[in-house]
Design a protein around this motif. Structure first.
Motif, PDB file in Angstrom:
ATOM      1  N   SER A  20      -6.513 -33.461   5.789  1.00 45.68           N
ATOM      2  CA  SER A  20      -5.868 -33.457   7.106  1.00 45.68           C
ATOM      3  C   SER A  20      -4.575 -33.419   6.897  1.00 45.68           C
ATOM      4  CB  SER A  20      -6.172 -35.019   7.558  1.00 45.68           C
ATOM      5  OG  SER A  20      -5.365 -36.030   6.783  1.00 45.68           O
ATOM      6  N   LYS A  22      -2.315 -35.448   7.765  1.00 45.30           N
ATOM      7  CA  LYS A  22      -1.591 -36.591   7.195  1.00 45.30           C
ATOM      8  C   LYS A  22      -1.683 -36.874   5.616  1.00 45.30           C
ATOM      9  CE  LYS A  22      -2.060 -41.735   7.589  1.00 45.30           C
ATOM     10  NZ  LYS A  22      -2.837 -42.866   8.035  1.00 45.30           N
ATOM     11  N   ASP A  51      -7.198 -30.820  12.211  1.00 45.00           N
ATOM     12  CA  ASP A  51      -6.969 -32.105  12.863  1.00 45.00           C
ATOM     13  C   ASP A  51      -7.449 -31.850  14.199  1.00 45.00           C
ATOM     14  OD1 ASP A  51      -6.297 -33.065  10.275  1.00 45.00           O
ATOM     15  OD2 ASP A  51      -4.256 -33.699  11.047  1.00 45.00           O
ATOM     16  N   GLN A  91      -3.426 -36.288  21.910  1.00 45.58           N
ATOM     17  CA  GLN A  91      -3.237 -35.926  20.713  1.00 45.58           C
ATOM     18  C   GLN A  91      -3.525 -34.711  19.965  1.00 45.58           C
ATOM     19  OE1 GLN A  91      -5.439 -39.118  18.468  1.00 45.58           O
ATOM     20  NE2 GLN A  91      -3.565 -39.882  17.869  1.00 45.58           N
ATOM     21  N   ARG A  95      -0.547 -31.446  19.633  1.00 48.52           N
ATOM     22  CA  ARG A  95      -0.486 -30.826  18.163  1.00 48.52           C
ATOM     23  C   ARG A  95      -0.348 -29.221  18.424  1.00 48.52           C
ATOM     24  NH1 ARG A  95      -1.806 -35.644  17.145  1.00 48.52           N
ATOM     25  NH2 ARG A  95      -1.784 -36.431  14.851  1.00 48.52           N
ATOM     26  N   THR A 102       2.852 -38.658  13.403  1.00 49.37           N
ATOM     27  CA  THR A 102       1.959 -38.741  12.404  1.00 49.37           C
ATOM     28  C   THR A 102       2.375 -40.209  11.593  1.00 49.37           C
ATOM     29  OG1 THR A 102       0.539 -38.149  10.380  1.00 49.37           O
ATOM     30  CG2 THR A 102       2.794 -37.635  10.327  1.00 49.37           C
ATOM     31  N   TYR A 103       1.558 -40.755  10.887  1.00 51.56           N
ATOM     32  CA  TYR A 103       1.922 -41.982  10.198  1.00 51.56           C
ATOM     33  C   TYR A 103       1.663 -42.138   8.641  1.00 51.56           C
ATOM     34  CZ  TYR A 103       2.670 -47.098   9.768  1.00 51.56           C
ATOM     35  OH  TYR A 103       3.109 -48.265   9.930  1.00 51.56           O
ATOM     36  N   THR A 107       5.946 -44.415  11.519  1.00 51.76           N
ATOM     37  CA  THR A 107       5.961 -43.188  12.411  1.00 51.76           C
ATOM     38  C   THR A 107       6.818 -42.083  12.088  1.00 51.76           C
ATOM     39  OG1 THR A 107       5.143 -44.628  14.095  1.00 51.76           O
ATOM     40  CG2 THR A 107       5.547 -42.519  14.945  1.00 51.76           C
ATOM     41  N   CYS A 110       7.015 -35.113  14.388  1.00 49.31           N
ATOM     42  CA  CYS A 110       6.615 -33.584  13.863  1.00 49.31           C
ATOM     43  C   CYS A 110       7.113 -32.735  15.010  1.00 49.31           C
ATOM     44  CB  CYS A 110       5.095 -33.522  13.232  1.00 49.31           C
ATOM     45  SG  CYS A 110       4.667 -35.081  12.132  1.00 49.31           S
TER      46      CYS A 110
END
Length: 295
Positions: A20, A22, A51, A91, A95, A102-103, A107, A110
């Motif tokens: 992912s 993240k 994602d 979401q 993107r 993102t986290y 937080t 991006c």
């Protein structure tokens, strides 16, 4: 970003990524100082597209679940479920615009720096930036440009609009966390009205002006309509990318075929109107893009 710019941003992606975004960011092992000041990263677009594909799956499952709940008499939880379908799509759509959060302990904002070079800027956000409401507001801001352009279809026109009843995240919070007499009313309304609401939920998708029961207000069916509209927007943009990117096209075609087969096999009682829309939208469509015109 325009549709053409979004397509260029994901031009070197295939959509299939085990990791992912993240996880990709975590593996970069960026320091707090880097993220406080802001740092540019590259080669992240395929993780983002992966994602997005997963968020589409999550949305489809929640649409199926919301339909089941609303036709079985779980009206309030039906709204919460349709809400999450919308949220996952918000979401995904943020993107696609390369403007999302993102986290990783905190937080992280991006935002696109150079879409053609696959450059993204990461920077710690303020405390409210990653909230559900802020993500919805970001979507409305980024997609407002499409309100004033020729619409793809009526679903697109509806999908870029806010929920007209109440702010979606606010209503979700009321249903989930507040103690009020006008929510979770299923055990209090008369059986006759209960069955009439179920009948409305089965009969008037995308025709909610004809709902027979006005009290209690049927937020859920309106919100499910909105989730389907936003799914249409997201799939249209992914299909647009696939028209410009042959490698992603192969993945997109196979993924949509699998989604459609799994939905048909596992949820045979899905509302026929929703099933028909899935059959129309979960497939590749040849369309004219700006890049195809240039070629």
């Amino acid at each position: 970003m325009t549709l053409s710019e979004i397509s260029i941003a994901f031009n070197n992606c295939n959509g299939s990524s085990v990791k992912s975004f993240k996880e990709y960011v975590a593996d970069l092992d960026l320091s707090s100082e880097n993220l406080e000041n802001g740092i540019d990263i590259n080669d992240s677009s395929n993780y983002i597209l992966g994602d997005i594909e997963k968020l589409v799956d999550k949305s489809i499952i929640n649409i199926c679940a919301a339909d089941l709940l609303l036709t079985k008499g779980y009206f309030n939880w039906g709204y919460v479920t349709s809400y999450y379908s919308n949220f996952f799509l918000i979401q995904a759509l943020n993107r696609l615009m390369l403007d999302f959060t993102t986290y990783n302990n905190k937080t992280i904002n991006c935002t696109v720096k150079n879409y053609s070079l696959d450059l993204l800027t990461l920077k710690y956000a303020n405390n409210s930036k990653g909230s559900h409401e802020s993500q919805f507001q970001n979507f409305y801001s980024k997609y407002s440009q499409f309100k004033f352009k020729k619409s793809i279809d009526r679903y697109w026109t509806l999908g870029v609009q806010p929920f007209k009843k109440k702010p979606e995240a606010f209503l979700r919070n009321i249903i989930n966390y507040h103690i009020e007499k006008n929510i979770y009313y299923e055990l209090d309304i008369k059986l006759d009205r209960f069955h009439k609401i179920i009948k409305d939920n089965k009969k008037y998708k995308f025709d909610s002006k004809k709902l027979k029961i006005s009290k209690p207000e049927n937020f859920s069916i309106y919100n499910l309509e909105l989730a389907l509209c936003r799914l249409r927007i997201c799939l249209y943009i992914l299909n647009y990318i696939a028209n410009d990117n042959s490698e992603y096209k192969n993945y997109y075609i196979q993924r949509c075929k699998k989604r459609l087969k799994e939905v048909n096999d596992k949820y045979p009682n899905l509302d026929s109107q929703i099933s028909n829309l899935f059959n129309q939208w979960l497939c590749f469509e040849d369309i004219e893009t700006e890049q195809s015109v240039i070629i």
